[in-house]
Design a protein around this motif. Sequence first.
Motif, short mmCIF file in Angstrom:
data_model
loop_
_atom_site.label_atom_id
_atom_site.label_comp_id
_atom_site.label_asym_id
_atom_site.label_seq_id
_atom_site.Cartn_x
_atom_site.Cartn_y
_atom_site.Cartn_z
N GLY A 125 0.82 -1.21 0.00
CA GLY A 125 0.00 0.00 0.00
C GLY A 125 0.85 1.25 0.00
O GLY A 125 0.34 2.37 0.16
N SER A 126 2.16 1.10 -0.21
CA SER A 126 3.08 2.24 -0.14
C SER A 126 2.77 3.31 -1.17
O SER A 126 3.16 4.47 -1.00
N GLU A 127 2.01 2.94 -2.21
CA GLU A 127 1.69 3.91 -3.27
C GLU A 127 0.75 5.02 -2.81
O GLU A 127 0.56 6.00 -3.53
N VAL A 128 0.18 4.88 -1.60
CA VAL A 128 -0.75 5.92 -1.11
C VAL A 128 -0.44 6.35 0.32
O VAL A 128 -1.26 7.00 0.95
N THR A 129 0.74 6.00 0.84
CA THR A 129 1.01 6.29 2.25
C THR A 129 2.10 7.33 2.44
O THR A 129 2.91 7.60 1.55
N GLN A 130 2.14 7.86 3.65
CA GLN A 130 3.12 8.87 4.04
C GLN A 130 4.35 8.24 4.71
O GLN A 130 5.14 8.92 5.36
N TYR A 131 4.51 6.94 4.54
CA TYR A 131 5.60 6.22 5.19
C TYR A 131 6.62 5.69 4.17
O TYR A 131 6.26 5.31 3.06
N ALA A 132 7.87 5.65 4.59
CA ALA A 132 8.92 4.95 3.85
C ALA A 132 9.89 4.41 4.89
O ALA A 132 10.06 5.01 5.97
N VAL A 133 10.51 3.29 4.58
CA VAL A 133 11.45 2.68 5.51
C VAL A 133 12.80 2.52 4.84
O VAL A 133 12.90 1.96 3.74
N ILE A 134 13.83 3.05 5.48
CA ILE A 134 15.19 2.83 5.02
C ILE A 134 15.96 2.11 6.12
O ILE A 134 15.51 2.07 7.27
N SER A 135 17.09 1.53 5.78
CA SER A 135 17.77 0.68 6.75
C SER A 135 19.24 1.05 6.92
O SER A 135 19.84 1.73 6.08
N ASP A 136 19.79 0.57 8.02
CA ASP A 136 21.22 0.68 8.30
C ASP A 136 21.77 -0.74 8.39
O ASP A 136 21.57 -1.42 9.40
N PRO A 137 22.43 -1.23 7.33
CA PRO A 137 22.92 -2.61 7.34
C PRO A 137 23.91 -2.89 8.46
O PRO A 137 24.05 -4.02 8.91
N GLU A 138 24.61 -1.85 8.92
CA GLU A 138 25.61 -2.03 9.96
C GLU A 138 24.98 -2.49 11.27
O GLU A 138 25.52 -3.34 11.98
N THR A 139 23.83 -1.90 11.59
CA THR A 139 23.18 -2.21 12.87
C THR A 139 21.96 -3.11 12.71
O THR A 139 21.40 -3.57 13.70
N GLY A 140 21.53 -3.33 11.45
CA GLY A 140 20.32 -4.12 11.22
C GLY A 140 19.07 -3.39 11.66
O GLY A 140 18.05 -4.01 11.96
N THR A 141 19.13 -2.07 11.68
CA THR A 141 18.00 -1.26 12.14
C THR A 141 17.26 -0.65 10.96
O THR A 141 17.88 -0.21 9.99
N LYS A 142 15.94 -0.65 11.04
CA LYS A 142 15.12 0.01 10.03
C LYS A 142 14.61 1.33 10.59
O LYS A 142 14.16 1.40 11.73
N TYR A 143 14.71 2.39 9.76
CA TYR A 143 14.30 3.71 10.19
C TYR A 143 13.08 4.16 9.39
O TYR A 143 13.16 4.30 8.16
N PRO A 144 11.96 4.40 10.05
CA PRO A 144 10.77 4.87 9.34
C PRO A 144 10.84 6.38 9.08
O PRO A 144 11.22 7.15 9.96
N LEU A 145 10.48 6.77 7.88
CA LEU A 145 10.28 8.18 7.56
C LEU A 145 8.78 8.42 7.51
O LEU A 145 8.05 7.60 6.93
N VAL A 146 8.32 9.49 8.10
CA VAL A 146 6.89 9.79 8.14
C VAL A 146 6.70 11.26 7.79
O VAL A 146 7.18 12.15 8.51
N SER A 147 6.03 11.50 6.68
CA SER A 147 5.77 12.88 6.27
C SER A 147 4.73 12.91 5.15
O SER A 147 4.73 12.03 4.28
N ASP A 148 3.89 13.92 5.15
CA ASP A 148 2.95 14.11 4.05
C ASP A 148 3.68 14.28 2.72
O ASP A 148 3.14 13.97 1.66
N ASP A 149 4.92 14.77 2.78
CA ASP A 149 5.70 14.98 1.57
C ASP A 149 6.11 13.67 0.91
O ASP A 149 6.58 13.67 -0.23
N LEU A 150 5.97 12.55 1.61
CA LEU A 150 6.32 11.23 1.06
C LEU A 150 5.17 10.62 0.26
O LEU A 150 5.38 9.64 -0.46
N VAL A 151 3.97 11.16 0.39
CA VAL A 151 2.81 10.57 -0.29
C VAL A 151 2.93 10.78 -1.80
O VAL A 151 3.07 11.93 -2.26
N PRO A 152 2.88 9.72 -2.60
CA PRO A 152 2.96 9.90 -4.05
C PRO A 152 1.81 10.75 -4.60
O PRO A 152 0.72 10.79 -4.02
N ASP A 153 2.08 11.42 -5.69
CA ASP A 153 1.06 12.24 -6.34
C ASP A 153 0.08 11.38 -7.14
O ASP A 153 -1.10 11.71 -7.26
N MET A 154 0.58 10.27 -7.67
CA MET A 154 -0.26 9.38 -8.47
C MET A 154 0.13 7.92 -8.18
O MET A 154 1.30 7.61 -8.00
#
Length: 378
Positions: A125-154
């Motif tokens: 459902g990422s095509e309509v959400t304000q969330y994205a997840v990026i990771s740090d392979p060194e620590t095995g940690t996932k970092y969520p990004l949350v912003s209205d600016d992340l929501v796709p236009d189409m």
Amino acid sequence: MKQFKIKTEVCFSENAIDMLETFEGKQAVIITDAFMRDSGVADVIAKKLSNCASVAVFSDVVPDPPMDLIVKGVQFLSEQEADILVALGGGSSIDAAKAIAFMAKKIDPSKDYYLVAIPTTSGTGSEVTQYAVISDPETGTKYPLVSDDLVPDMAILDPELVKTAPPFITADTGMDVITHAIEAYVSETASDCSDCLAEKACELAFEYLPKCYRNGYDIKARDKMHRASCLAGMAFNSVNLGVNHGIAHALGAIFHIPHGRANALILPYVIEFNADMARDMAKHSSDTAKKYQKMARVIGLPAPTTKVGVENLISEITRLLKYMDRPMCITECGVDLNDFEAARPEIVRRALNDACTVANPRPVSAEDINRILDKIAK
């Protein structure tokens, strides 16, 4: 006050990718992975963008996109002087594109990127959400990004792009849809708006996921599952999720279990916990249990009482998991039981601190999470 907002223009059904032909004179960049490039799907999308001034392909996306990939993508956008970003692929490709556009905009606020998301799986459902997840392979940690600016236009939902997904991918991503819808439905911040989306998403998913699993070339079923995924995304984008995702995020980060598979593994036990099945439900039916009962009715299950409704919902999920040959315990996910037990404290810590857990309808303690983990520890 509660709010509900949908920013994304959604184009769906067969031939939806023809919408790309309407973009003229722009500098387009397709953000995808090596498989989409090598299989020729990226070329199909590039041809649909033939009215653009230029089309370039960035195909370096990998699962759980790391921060250095995002930096590389930002540099690529700058070199191409891009106006339009087309995210093509599963959740990782769409999340990467969202993060790349977001970071590029932070670096140069004068830039205005138009983001088009084209999912090739029916799940995140990422095509309509304000969330994205990026990771740090060194620590095995996932970092969520949350912003209205992340929501796709189409968002472009074309069933032709998902018909070749293998059964195990169909199953894992499909269970992600169901988990999104059910968690959004009982979220602490659920509303009438999110409820109607969650109900329709579940109605479609429980009917059409088995058909997609059985025959990936059933275009009607694929189309319906694509819509279910999008509707579930709209629902949880508005009201968040719950401890199911909190635990699944931890399992995925530590043991690299596919996200939908991790969600499915614990879903029956999270429903059991949230409904407080250990109590005498004849006397103490919680509001959450009653919502599960209603969802059971929505998908066509008998639910004359709260207890029966919740039990039938759990049984139907379990039946679906077995039908699709999904793992029913942690060892069937390829995780050594000793490694699992050693990681327990870290799983619990991450789940308690996860941004999704705060929306769970029932307060969650470390002991509660350990009890849920007990259920899959075999």
